[in-house]
Each structure stands twice: as C-alpha cells, then as structure tokens.
Design an enzyme around this catalytic site. Structure first.
Site, PDB file in Angstrom:
ATOM      1  N   TYR A 138       0.853  -1.027   0.054  1.00 35.25           N
ATOM      2  CA  TYR A 138       0.000   0.004  -0.092  1.00 35.25           C
ATOM      3  C   TYR A 138       1.016   1.526   0.076  1.00 35.25           C
ATOM      4  O   TYR A 138       0.372   2.284  -0.320  1.00 35.25           O
ATOM      5  CB  TYR A 138      -0.769   0.099   1.157  1.00 35.25           C
ATOM      6  CG  TYR A 138      -1.944  -0.919   1.260  1.00 35.25           C
ATOM      7  CD1 TYR A 138      -2.269  -1.978   0.213  1.00 35.25           C
ATOM      8  CD2 TYR A 138      -2.809  -1.217   2.369  1.00 35.25           C
ATOM      9  CE1 TYR A 138      -3.320  -2.655   0.172  1.00 35.25           C
ATOM     10  CE2 TYR A 138      -3.903  -2.161   2.352  1.00 35.25           C
ATOM     11  CZ  TYR A 138      -4.096  -2.874   1.043  1.00 35.25           C
ATOM     12  OH  TYR A 138      -4.915  -3.574   1.067  1.00 35.25           O
ATOM     13  N   ASP A 244      -5.813  -6.709   5.812  1.00 39.80           N
ATOM     14  CA  ASP A 244      -6.787  -6.092   5.385  1.00 39.80           C
ATOM     15  C   ASP A 244      -7.922  -7.206   4.804  1.00 39.80           C
ATOM     16  O   ASP A 244      -9.167  -7.130   5.171  1.00 39.80           O
ATOM     17  CB  ASP A 244      -6.489  -5.062   3.940  1.00 39.80           C
ATOM     18  CG  ASP A 244      -7.440  -4.065   3.899  1.00 39.80           C
ATOM     19  OD1 ASP A 244      -8.419  -4.206   4.063  1.00 39.80           O
ATOM     20  OD2 ASP A 244      -7.411  -3.236   2.863  1.00 39.80           O
ATOM     21  N   ASP A 248     -11.569  -8.583   7.074  1.00 39.77           N
ATOM     22  CA  ASP A 248     -12.535  -8.216   6.803  1.00 39.77           C
ATOM     23  C   ASP A 248     -13.426  -9.766   6.550  1.00 39.77           C
ATOM     24  O   ASP A 248     -14.710 -10.044   6.811  1.00 39.77           O
ATOM     25  CB  ASP A 248     -12.849  -7.803   5.338  1.00 39.77           C
ATOM     26  CG  ASP A 248     -12.758  -6.215   5.522  1.00 39.77           C
ATOM     27  OD1 ASP A 248     -12.385  -5.802   6.532  1.00 39.77           O
ATOM     28  OD2 ASP A 248     -12.841  -5.550   4.345  1.00 39.77           O
TER      29      ASP A 248
END
Length: 353
Positions: A138, A244, A248
């Site tokens: 990222y 990430d 989730d």
C-alpha cells in the site's frame, strides 16, 4: 484527554454521533475528555479540495486520540487518485505513524446464529488480528501506471524492513501474553521474498517470548482455515494487504461487519479508533446503520489511549446488555428479535450504560 472526532462520509456522521453520545454520558459521570470535530475524506475534498486538509492534520497531531467514522463513496471515485477520500485515510495513518492495527473478531453468544457459518463453528470465537498498517504494497515505491511497449502497465512494490516486522511482531506477542499465548504469523513465503523475510524475523523474535507459542500459515490456507475452523486462532499477525483481507473475512464470522471495532496505534498508544466497515453510501441518511462497532471502537480508545479499563468495560457491558435484550439493527436482525434503527440502538446503549 483531547479527542479529534472525524465523522467522515456516508453513514459516518450517524454512527459517530452515537459513539459521541456515549462519551458525553461518561463525561457527565466524570470522564475528563474534550472532543473537537474535523474533516477527513470526501467531505474534506468537497470543502477544501484535499482529503486530509492542514486543519485536520493540526488537530489530529495535537489530540491524544482520533475517533473516525468512515470515508469514501462512489461520488468521489472519478477524482484524481491524490484527491480520493481513501488517500486521506492512508495519509493520516502515515502522518500519525499508526503502524499497529488491532482488529478483534468476537462472537457474542446472542449473535452466533447471525453468522453464515454453523453456530457451533463460531460460538465463543475470540480472535485478535494484528495488522501492520504503514508499510507493504500500500505504501511501497515505486508505484504507478505507465506505458511499456505500447500498452499500459500498472505496478506496486511490496516491501518490508526488518525493523517494521519486529515492531509489529512485538505488538502481537505482547497481546498474546494477555490472552491465550498463541501467535499465528501469516505470510506467503513460498512465493514472495518479502514474506520470507517476514517469517525469518518472526522466528528470531519469538526467542524473546518463550512463553508464547508461534506458528506459521500461508495466507491462502489462513483464509480457508478462518472459515473451516476459526477457533484454532488466538492472535494472528500479518502484513498490511493480507491483514486487510483476512480481517474483513473474520468479520463475517461474527455475523456482521457492523459489529467489529478497531484500533490503530503508534508506539506510545496514541491511536485512531474506527469501525472496520466502510461508509455504506447506499444506506446513508436512512437511520438504519449499526452504530455498535463505532461505540465499541470508542471503548477501545478508552482502554488503549486513555488507559481507562473501567470505562471501556462499562461500554462493552452496555453493548452486551443491549444484545441480550433482543434489540438488533437490520444487519444482525434475526427472527424473534426487535429491529431498531441507529438512534434507537444508541438510546438503548445509553440506557444500559
């Protein structure tokens, strides 16, 4: 304690509003807290042209903690990438050096039936995912889209330094010492050199924590095991992109992403606290969003940044009481429960508090 409140976009203002009401109730009971609102995300772009404007930077840097709702939405998807709301979120994480993201996935007894998995698979689940938040693909450079040999090519760089891995590893091992003393490190070392280094460093670091059991799992297997046998995990530590995705996935074990809080901390426990869900623009303004993840994020703020375990426990117990009473927002509603909206759920938590 000074708190920078960032309602954000979509349902953000609605859910943050309920968390603020809880904090105001605690303040009436003697909690020493000051709160000031600022702009982050799409609302900041609309007002200033920047997703993380200078005034917000100043307030966030001066605050002891940040309480965030959610950012983003289709309205801003066509903007140049530097102006998109998500760049504001990445920007504040990097600016405040919030490298450690803690995402608990807990199944409350009353919600075991709300999960898409069988109740016996998820009942009693209590996982803590520790995600490194300021490195990896990222943030790695070089990155971009350019033309090569007559066609467009997109590229990003996955990169971790040894020191980055050590500091997030320490967070995971220290957290495990307060839980069941087990850490599972997730990587993809069979393909990616970056995560071979990750595994090597975790093995070296584990020697400093002989009381904690360290195991390793490839990310694809970890994704499968979270669905197959999630209760095998205690603390899971992994990099930014894997964390990430896995956090989730873990959220859906609990029945709704609307139930999961998170904390993003620096090395002094100053942090930003937010629900892990997005801005849900499709239900924004309808008064139906679940505020419990945001309220529980405020409880995490009280625990980690304020060191106020008593107030944090009060808030968490209030949420448990409300769930036990049968109240549910739409995302966690089941036959026989009473469906309520955002404000009614906030009222119920305040009454229980």
């Amino acid at each position: 304690m000074k708190v920078c409140v960032l309602p954000g976009d979509g349902i953000g203002p609605e859910i943050v509003g309920e968390a603020v009401r809880v904090l105001e109730a605690l303040r009436a009971d003697g909690l020493k807290i000051e709160m000031e609102n600022a702009l982050l995300g799409g609302c900041a772009v609309d007002a200033t042209g920047e997703p993380y404007p200078a005034a917000t930077q100043k307030l966030a840097r001066e605050a002891d903690a940040v309480l965030l709702g959610a950012v983003g939405g289709p309205k801003w998807d066509s903007l140049p990438r530097p102006q998109r709301p998500e760049r504001g979120l990445l920007g504040i994480r990097k600016d405040l050096n919030l490298f450690a993201n803690l995402r608990p996935a807990v199944v409350y007894p009353e919600l075991a039936g709300a999960s898409t998995l069988k109740p016996e698979v998820v009942a009693g689940l209590d996982i803590l995912i520790v995600r490194e938040l300021t490195g990896d693909i990222y943030f790695g450079e070089p990155r971009g889209i350019e033309e090569r040999n007559g066609e467009r090519v997109g590229f990003n760089t996955m990169i971790y330094s040894e020191s980055e891995i050590v500091r997030i590893g320490r967070v995971a091992f220290e957290a495990a010492r307060k839980r069941n003393r087990r850490v599972c490190s997730v990587d993809k070392m069979n393909v990616l050199e970056t995560t071979q280094l990750w595994r090597d460093v975790m093995i070296e670091l584990a020697k400093e924590y002989p009381d904690v059991e360290l195991s390793h799992m490839l990310v694809d297997n970890a994704a499968m095991q979270l669905v197959k046998a999630p209760k095998q995990f205690d603390v899971v530590v992994t990099g930014n992109i894997f964390g990430d995705i896995l956090s989730d996935e873990a959220s859906m074990l609990t029945g709704s992403i609307g139930m999961l809080p998170s904390a993003s901390l620096d090395d002094s426990n100053k942090g930003m606290f937010e629900p892990i869900h997005g801005s849900a623009p499709d239900i924004a303004g309808k008064g139906v969003a679940n505020p419990l993840a945001t309220i529980l994020s405020a409880a995490m703020m009280l625990r980690y940044s304020f060191g106020d375990e008593q107030s944090a426990a009060r808030v968490e117990q209030a949420v448990r009481s409300v769930l036990a009473s049968g109240l549910r927002t739409g995302d966690i509603w089941q036959e026989g429960a009473k469906r309520v909206g955002t404000r009614e759920m906030g009222d119920a938590v305040l009454a229980a508090l």
